[in-house]
Design a protein around this motif. Structure first.
Motif, mmCIF file in Angstrom:
data_model
loop_
_atom_site.group_PDB
_atom_site.id
_atom_site.type_symbol
_atom_site.label_atom_id
_atom_site.label_comp_id
_atom_site.label_asym_id
_atom_site.label_seq_id
_atom_site.Cartn_x
_atom_site.Cartn_y
_atom_site.Cartn_z
ATOM 1 N N GLN A 89 -109.728 5.937 28.620
ATOM 2 C CA GLN A 89 -111.176 5.826 28.415
ATOM 3 C C GLN A 89 -111.523 5.733 26.925
ATOM 4 O O GLN A 89 -112.478 6.349 26.451
ATOM 5 C CB GLN A 89 -111.898 7.004 29.072
ATOM 6 N N GLU A 90 -110.742 4.950 26.219
ATOM 7 C CA GLU A 90 -110.971 4.785 24.789
ATOM 8 C C GLU A 90 -112.088 3.787 24.521
ATOM 9 O O GLU A 90 -112.394 2.928 25.359
ATOM 10 C CB GLU A 90 -109.683 4.313 24.101
ATOM 11 N N ASN A 91 -112.659 3.899 23.351
ATOM 12 C CA ASN A 91 -113.685 2.943 22.935
ATOM 13 C C ASN A 91 -113.035 1.576 22.721
ATOM 14 O O ASN A 91 -111.973 1.477 22.107
ATOM 15 C CB ASN A 91 -114.320 3.425 21.619
ATOM 16 N N PRO A 92 -113.656 0.490 23.243
ATOM 17 C CA PRO A 92 -113.091 -0.859 23.048
ATOM 18 C C PRO A 92 -112.893 -1.241 21.589
ATOM 19 O O PRO A 92 -112.040 -2.073 21.279
ATOM 20 C CB PRO A 92 -114.117 -1.770 23.730
ATOM 21 N N ARG A 93 -113.663 -0.648 20.695
ATOM 22 C CA ARG A 93 -113.450 -0.920 19.269
ATOM 23 C C ARG A 93 -112.055 -0.447 18.829
ATOM 24 O O ARG A 93 -111.387 -1.119 18.037
ATOM 25 C CB ARG A 93 -114.529 -0.212 18.435
ATOM 26 N N ARG A 94 -111.661 0.700 19.343
ATOM 27 C CA ARG A 94 -110.323 1.206 19.022
ATOM 28 C C ARG A 94 -109.265 0.291 19.627
ATOM 29 O O ARG A 94 -108.238 0.009 18.994
ATOM 30 C CB ARG A 94 -110.164 2.625 19.554
ATOM 31 N N LEU A 95 -109.517 -0.189 20.839
ATOM 32 C CA LEU A 95 -108.581 -1.110 21.482
ATOM 33 C C LEU A 95 -108.440 -2.392 20.665
ATOM 34 O O LEU A 95 -107.335 -2.928 20.518
ATOM 35 C CB LEU A 95 -109.038 -1.433 22.905
ATOM 36 N N GLU A 96 -109.562 -2.880 20.135
ATOM 37 C CA GLU A 96 -109.505 -4.095 19.321
ATOM 38 C C GLU A 96 -108.579 -3.896 18.118
ATOM 39 O O GLU A 96 -107.791 -4.784 17.775
ATOM 40 C CB GLU A 96 -110.908 -4.487 18.852
ATOM 41 N N LEU A 97 -108.658 -2.729 17.484
ATOM 42 C CA LEU A 97 -107.781 -2.437 16.352
ATOM 43 C C LEU A 97 -106.315 -2.417 16.793
ATOM 44 O O LEU A 97 -105.430 -2.920 16.085
ATOM 45 C CB LEU A 97 -108.165 -1.099 15.726
ATOM 46 N N GLN A 98 -106.052 -1.838 17.972
ATOM 47 C CA GLN A 98 -104.681 -1.787 18.472
ATOM 48 C C GLN A 98 -104.156 -3.193 18.789
ATOM 49 O O GLN A 98 -102.996 -3.514 18.482
ATOM 50 C CB GLN A 98 -104.621 -0.913 19.720
ATOM 51 N N LEU A 99 -105.003 -4.012 19.388
ATOM 52 C CA LEU A 99 -104.576 -5.371 19.737
ATOM 53 C C LEU A 99 -104.304 -6.203 18.486
ATOM 54 O O LEU A 99 -103.389 -7.031 18.462
ATOM 55 C CB LEU A 99 -105.636 -6.051 20.606
ATOM 56 N N ASN A 100 -105.098 -5.977 17.436
ATOM 57 C CA ASN A 100 -104.901 -6.735 16.207
ATOM 58 C C ASN A 100 -103.576 -6.398 15.522
ATOM 59 O O ASN A 100 -103.050 -7.207 14.757
ATOM 60 C CB ASN A 100 -106.062 -6.487 15.236
ATOM 61 N N THR A 101 -103.042 -5.210 15.803
ATOM 62 C CA THR A 101 -101.725 -4.887 15.253
ATOM 63 C C THR A 101 -100.618 -5.672 15.959
ATOM 64 O O THR A 101 -99.522 -5.845 15.400
ATOM 65 C CB THR A 101 -101.437 -3.389 15.381
ATOM 66 N N LEU A 102 -100.892 -6.143 17.175
ATOM 67 C CA LEU A 102 -99.908 -6.928 17.922
ATOM 68 C C LEU A 102 -100.005 -8.419 17.636
ATOM 69 O O LEU A 102 -98.999 -9.141 17.725
ATOM 70 C CB LEU A 102 -100.091 -6.696 19.432
ATOM 71 N N LEU A 103 -101.209 -8.890 17.296
ATOM 72 C CA LEU A 103 -101.438 -10.319 17.111
ATOM 73 C C LEU A 103 -101.049 -10.769 15.713
ATOM 74 O O LEU A 103 -101.149 -10.003 14.749
ATOM 75 C CB LEU A 103 -102.915 -10.644 17.363
#
Length: 266
Positions: A242-256
């Motif tokens: 149940q994390e904030n999508p903003r935090r998810l965006e930061l995590q995804l950007n570390t993969l891209l």
């Protein structure tokens, strides 16, 4: 945030098909421009190289692995695929919907996501009430199994690329033995020498212009598919936490890769 419209890359992989086809066409054009193209055609040489390469490569693996390699190769030449950045946008949209409306609100979205089986499978596990550990373990096992299938296909092509020049050398030795055994007949020297030289040519062409490029493409596609699956897994775990999508965006950007990073919430 609504789910983005994601286009699948369908049809033939034009880079692979056109690249290999243009290579063979250019070699063929050079042969034709250089003189008689019929001199470069020899059934015995073709059988030695192609038949020997396929036989040795198949003998190196089980029938199950050969079948898996064939299926992976077909998917490589013609299969739907989603770019990593599009996958990140998609899972970010799913996570935003789960954050705003609750996890159970994802159930109606499953028909829209049927083209993305890994993501649908993960969402199904979440909707079934499984915990983070169970979902992550199950999906990681699926990623590892898919990676192993791709690795088998690439290894089969690498093996064929190794064997083809060796079969060309064997054909060369066969041709030389035939030539030396018939020195009293000058008319037999030419055909025997043709087998000796053409098998080497066929082996080098098949290894470097067909099998090796296909192995490289299989490895590249395996890496990209594993990245897409990791992006989905990161998003699914974020939904469970149940994390904030903003935090998810930061995590995804570390993969891209840097050029494909997202900037949705900023």
């Amino acid at each position: 945030m609504s789910l983005p419209r994601i286009g699948l890359r369908t049809g033939f992989d034009t880079a692979t098909v056109l690249g290999i086809a243009s290579g063979f066409l250019l070699v063929g054009a050079a042969v034709v421009l250089g003189g008689s193209s019929v001199a470069f055609l020899d059934a015995a040489s073709f059988l030695i190289v192609v038949g020997g390469t396929l036989g040795v490569s198949i003998a190196s693996y089980s029938w199950t692995e050969v079948g898996a390699a064939r299926r992976v190769l077909v998917r490589t030449l013609r299969r739907p695929a989603i770019a990593p950045r599009d996958a990140a946008l998609l899972v970010l949209g799913v996570a935003d919907n789960a954050r705003r409306r609750g996890v159970l609100a994802l159930q109606p979205l499953l028909p829209q996501l049927r083209r993305f089986p890994f993501l649908v499978n993960g969402l199904g596990l979440i909707l079934d009430g499984l915990g983070i550990g169970e979902v992550e373990t199950s999906l990681r096992q699926e990623i590892e199994a898919t990676t192993a299938r791709h690795a088998t296909g690439a290894a089969f092509m690498r093996k064929a690329a190794e064997v083809a020049p060796a079969m060309g050398l064997i054909g060369t030795l066969v041709g030389l033995v035939q030539m030396l055994g018939r020195l009293e007949d000058p008319t037999s020297i030419g055909p025997a020498m043709a087998v000796a030289l053409l098998t080497t040519l066929y082996g080098a062409v098949l290894a470097n212009m067909l099998f090796a490029p296909l192995a490289t493409k299989l490895e590249r596609n395996a890496t990209e598919e594993a990245l897409v699956s990791q992006i989905y897994l990161t998003g699914l775990v974020s939904i469970l936490r149940q994390e904030n999508p903003r935090r998810l965006e930061l995590q995804l950007n570390t993969l891209l890769p840097p050029a494909q990073r997202l900037n949705v919430f900023n």
